[in-house]
Design an enzyme around this catalytic site. Sequence first.
Site, PDB file in Angstrom:
ATOM      1  N   ASP A  97      75.262  63.799  12.090  1.00  0.00           N
ATOM      2  CA  ASP A  97      75.148  65.261  12.184  1.00  0.00           C
ATOM      3  C   ASP A  97      74.548  65.788  10.877  1.00  0.00           C
ATOM      4  O   ASP A  97      74.231  65.004   9.983  1.00  0.00           O
ATOM      5  CB  ASP A  97      76.481  65.929  12.571  1.00  0.00           C
ATOM      6  CG  ASP A  97      77.442  66.109  11.394  1.00  0.00           C
ATOM      7  OD1 ASP A  97      77.196  65.522  10.312  1.00  0.00           O
ATOM      8  OD2 ASP A  97      78.440  66.824  11.551  1.00  0.00           O
ATOM      9  N   ASP A 259      86.036  63.758  16.043  1.00  0.00           N
ATOM     10  CA  ASP A 259      86.092  63.115  14.736  1.00  0.00           C
ATOM     11  C   ASP A 259      87.104  63.853  13.884  1.00  0.00           C
ATOM     12  O   ASP A 259      87.363  65.042  14.096  1.00  0.00           O
ATOM     13  CB  ASP A 259      84.714  63.128  14.062  1.00  0.00           C
ATOM     14  CG  ASP A 259      84.231  64.539  13.799  1.00  0.00           C
ATOM     15  OD1 ASP A 259      84.517  65.084  12.720  1.00  0.00           O
ATOM     16  OD2 ASP A 259      83.563  65.118  14.680  1.00  0.00           O
TER      17      ASP A 259
END
Length: 413
Positions: A97, A259
Site C-alpha cells: 500500500d 492487517d
Amino acid sequence: MRFFFPDSQDQVDPTFDFVTEEHDPFRVRQRDDLYAHEVLTGAPFDGLLVSKAIVDGQVGSSAGKYTVAQRHRLYREGARRFFRLDHGNTPLKIMGDCGAFSYVSEVEPPYTVNEVIDFYHGCGFDYGISVDHVIFQYDPAASSDEAEQKGWAKRQRITLELAEKFRDRCDARGVTFTPYGVAQGWSPESYAAAVEKLQDFGYRHIALGGMVPLKSRDILACLAAVKPVLKDGMEVHLLGVSRCDDVPRFTEGGVTSFDSTSPFRQAFKDDRDNFYTPSRTYVALRVPQVDGNAKLKARIRSGEIGQGKAIELERKALDQLRRFDKDDTDVEAVVEALREYSDLWDGKSDRSSQYRETLTDRPWRDCSCDLCRKHGIEIAIFRGSERNKRRGFHNLYVFEQQVRARQARKDPA
Ligand SMILES: [Zn+2]
C-alpha cells in the site's frame, strides 16, 4: 480470514546473548537478523503488508525504516527474496500500500499512479492497493454540504479517481499483482457509495481505508452498510485493525483479510496487556536497563542516586527472575526484587500484584512457540528491544492461533 503484518523492518538478532546482553561482533544486521516468520515454526501471519512510505522514508523525517541500500536491494531482488519468504515453512504473500497516514496532512497524495505500480510490480508483490487519501474524521450525521466544506468529499473523489486510473493502468501494463481499490469515507453511507463505485470500475478486491482511528462499533456500522452492496465473491481487506478482539465480528461483516500491528506493538507500547496468552493477557516484568532509562540516568547524573546502587538492584532483579525460572526462588522474593528496583527507576506505579499473577501462572511455560521454549522467562521481561520484539513475535503467534481457532469453531470442516 487472512492476517497481514505491516512490515517495519522488525527483526531480532539470533546471536544476542541474554546473560551478557551482547551481540556477536561479526553480526551483520541486514544479513543475520531474523523476521518473525523465520524464528517461529509456522509464520504467525499469512503475509506482510509493505508500505511505499515506509520503504521510501517519510517526507521531512530523517530516520526511515529502510536504509538506501536496503531500498535498492528490495527493488533489485524483489520482495520474496528480500523478506526471505521462502525460508519459513509457510508460504507467505506480500501486499503493498502507499502508507497514506504518512501523508495525511498533504493536499494530494505525493505519489503518482505509475510510481506506485512501479513499486508493486517492480518488487514482485502479490497484491497492490490503489493510491488513496485518508479521511481522518468520522461523522455519520454530516450533510453532503458539510462533507464538501470540510474537504472529506474531495479526498474521497481523489481516492476514487486514482483508483479508476490505477485499475486502467494495471490492465494496460499487464501487471502480475492483484489490484485492490481503496474505499475512503466519513460515514457508513459514504463508504458504501465508494465501494459501489470501485465495483463499477471492475475491482473484485476492495480495501477499506481510514478506519484505524475508528471505534469498533463505527467500523461495524460501516461494514453493515457496505455488505448489502458487495457483489458475490468480493474480497474485502480492512486496513489497520487496532482492536483484535473484534476480528470475528469483522468476518461476519464480510471482511476476508485485515492487517494489524497491535499484537506486536502492545508488547512494548502497552502498559498492561503486553504479554498475550490464549485465555488472557499478562503484564510483562519490567527491568529497564540502567543505561537505557532516561529518567533514571538523569537522577544518577544529578547525584540523587548512586549508579552502583542502580546497577546492583537491576542485577538482583534479573538474577531473581532467572533463579525463579529454575525453581530456585519463590514468587515473593522476585516481586520484592522487582519492587525495590522499580522504586528507584519509577517510584510511582506499584505493579507488584500484577507481577505476582504473571509469576504465579508462568505463562511462558505453557506456550508452545519456539521463542518461549527457547528463552523461557526472558520473553516475559520488559527490557530492551531484543526481548520486547521477541515478546511481540510471541504475541503475534498467540494472536494468529486465536484467529485460527475462532475460524475453526465458525466453520467446522
Ligand atoms: Zn510464546
